[in-house]
Design a protein around this motif. Structure first.
Motif, PDB file in Angstrom:
ATOM      1  N   ARG A  54      -0.174   8.843   6.730  1.00 42.34           N
ATOM      2  CA  ARG A  54      -1.146   7.770   6.409  1.00 42.34           C
ATOM      3  C   ARG A  54      -2.370   8.881   6.204  1.00 42.34           C
ATOM      4  N   ARG A  55      -2.472   9.911   6.699  1.00 43.78           N
ATOM      5  CA  ARG A  55      -3.701  11.188   6.424  1.00 43.78           C
ATOM      6  C   ARG A  55      -3.404  10.927   4.837  1.00 43.78           C
TER       7      ARG A  55
ATOM      8  N   SER B 128       0.709  -1.715  -0.202  1.00 46.22           N
ATOM      9  CA  SER B 128      -0.033   0.106  -0.034  1.00 46.22           C
ATOM     10  C   SER B 128       0.685   1.532   0.174  1.00 46.22           C
TER      11      SER B 128
ATOM     12  N   ARG C 284      -4.180   8.451   2.804  1.00 45.35           N
ATOM     13  CA  ARG C 284      -6.364   8.170   2.804  1.00 45.35           C
ATOM     14  C   ARG C 284      -6.568   9.123   1.955  1.00 45.35           C
TER      15      ARG C 284
ATOM     16  N   TRP D 124      -8.823   8.493  -1.101  1.00 43.43           N
ATOM     17  CA  TRP D 124     -10.039   9.722  -1.601  1.00 43.43           C
ATOM     18  C   TRP D 124     -10.155  10.002  -2.955  1.00 43.43           C
TER      19      TRP D 124
ATOM     20  N   THR E 180       0.528   3.231   2.270  1.00 39.33           N
ATOM     21  CA  THR E 180       0.829   4.283   3.623  1.00 39.33           C
ATOM     22  C   THR E 180       2.400   3.524   4.214  1.00 39.33           C
TER      23      THR E 180
END
Length: 341
Positions: free
Chosen positions: A90-91, A33, A94, A98, A35
Motif C-alpha cells: 500500500r505504501r 488500482s 501511494r 505521488w 494497490t
C-alpha cells in the motif's frame, strides 16, 4: 533421488496451482488500482509457499504433533508476511501515485515554461523592433523637429512596458520557485483596497471607466501588505482593461469567521465557460490575437501574467481566488485568512 523428485513435483504442482489461480485473479482485477494488484501479488506469493510446505509435509508422513507445530509456524509466518507485505504494498502504491502526480505537475510546469518563453519572446520582439526603428529614425535625422518629442514619448512608453513585463516575469519566477518570502502580519484589508483603488483611479479615468468601491468594513487579515496590494492592483487593472468605456468596475468586500474577502466585478461581457478553468494560467489572455495595443493605451495589451501572479500570491498567503461570470461581466473573489489567535 526419487524422494527429491517426488517432493519437487509436489511442491511445483501445489505452488503452480496457486500461481494459476493468482493469474486468473490478476486478470479479473484488470483495470483496478495498483494497490489491488499488489495485494493480489503478495497474497499469491505467500499462499503458494505455505501450500507447497503443507503438501510436502503431508507427503512426508510426519506425526500429528509435528504437523500441528508446522501448521502453527506457517500460520504465524504467513500472517506476519501477509500483513507486512500488504502494508508495504500500500505504501508503494501511494508512492507510485505521488510519483505519477509529481511527474504530471513537472510536465505541466515545463509546458507552462515553454509557453511563457514563446509568448514573452513575441511580446518583447514587437516593442523592441519599434524601439529600434524609432531610434534609427532619430539617429538618421529623418524625423522633423516637431515629431521628435512624440518619438521620445513613444520610446519611453515602450521601455516602461518592457520593464513592466520583465518585473512580472521575475515575480512569477519567484512564486513558482518558492523563493518568495512574505512578512505576514495583521493587515487592515480596507486600507489595502483603498490604496489599490486610488492608484487605479487615474488609469480608469483615462479609459473612461467608472471605478466604484464599497466603503463597508473589510476586516483584518493575516497577510503581507505589499503582495496583497499587488494582487488587488492586478485584478483592478485586468478589470479596467476589459471593461469598455462608460463601463463600471465595482469593488466590494467584507469579513467572516474565516477571514476577509474582496470581489472585483467588471463589465467585460463574461468569460466563455470553456476558458474559466484557464483564466489563471500563465500568459492566458482569453484571445488568440497577439497584436499589442497602441502606445497611447494607458493599460497596454498586458503580458498575460497579471492574473497568474495574483493567483500565486493568494496561494502563498494560504488564501483562495476564484472567478465567476455575472450578468454583464465577471467577478474575481479573493479570500485571505484571518489573523491567528
Amino acid at each position: 533421488m526419487p524422494d527429491l523428485l517426488i517432493v519437487s513435483g509436489l511442491a511445483l504442482g501445489s505452488s503452480g496451482a496457486v500461481a494459476v489461480a493468482g493469474l486468473l485473479g490478476l486478470r479479473f482485477l484488470r483495470g483496478r488500482s495498483v494497490t489491488a494488484h499488489l495485494c493480489m501479488l503478495v497474497t499469491v506469493t505467500v499462499t503458494s509457499v505455505v501450500t507447497a510446505v503443507v503438501v510436502v509435509a503431508e507427503a512426508m508422513f510426519l506425526s500429528a504433533h509435528d504437523l500441528g507445530v508446522l501448521g502453527v509456524v506457517l500460520a504465524v509466518a504467513g500472517v506476519v508476511s501477509l500483513g507486512f507485505s500488504l502494508l508495504a504494498g500500500r505504501r508503494l502504491a501511494r508512492a507510485s501515485v505521488w510519483a505519477a502526480e509529481a511527474r504530471a505537475r513537472e510536465q505541466a510546469l515545463e509546458r507552462s515554461r515553454r509557453e511563457v518563453v514563446a509568448w514573452v519572446s513575441h511580446d518583447l520582439r514587437t516593442p523592441l523592433a519599434g524601439l529600434r526603428a524609432m531610434a534609427e529614425a532619430l539617429e538618421d535625422g529623418v524625423i522633423e523637429a516637431d515629431e521628435r518629442t512624440d518619438y521620445h514619448r513613444r520610446i519611453r512608453l515602450e521601455a516602461d512596458r518592457i520593464a513592466e513585463l520583465v518585473d512580472d516575469l521575475f515575480e512569477l519566477s519567484r512564486i513558482n520557485a518558492g523563493a518568495l518570502q512574505l512578512t505576514l502580519g495583521e493587515v487592515p484589508l480596507g486600507e489595502v483596497v483603498s490604496d489599490a483603488v486610488a492608484s487605479a483611479a487615474p488609469v480608469a479615468k483615462a479609459k473612461g471607466v467608472r471605478l466604484v468601491a464599497d466603503p463597508s468594513p473589510y476586516g483584518v487579515v493575516r497577510a503581507s501588505e505589499p503582495e496583497l496590494g499587488r494582487v488587488l492592483a492586478n485584478l483592478l487593472v485586468n478589470a479596467i482593461r476589459h471593461t469598455p468605456a462608460e463601463g463600471v468596475v465595482t469593488v466590494v468586500g467584507g469579513s467572516d469567521d474565516d477571514g476577509g474577502w474582496v470581489a472585483v466585478s467588471d463589465e467585460c461581457g463574461g468569460i466563455p465557460i470553456a476558458d474559466l478553468p484557464r483564466v489563471f494560467d500563465t500568459a492566458f489572455r482569453g484571445e488568440s490575437a497577439r497584436t499589442p495595443s497602441a502606445p497611447e493605451d494607458p493599460l497596454g495589451s498586458g503580458g498575460g501574467l497579471g492574473l497568474a501572479i495574483a493567483h500565486g500570491l493568494v496561494e502563498v498567503h494560504g488564501g483562495r481566488i476564484a472567478v465567476d461570470n455575472t450578468d454583464c461581466g465577471c467577478q474575481f473573489t479573493v479570500r485571505i485568512p484571518a489573523p491567528t489567535a
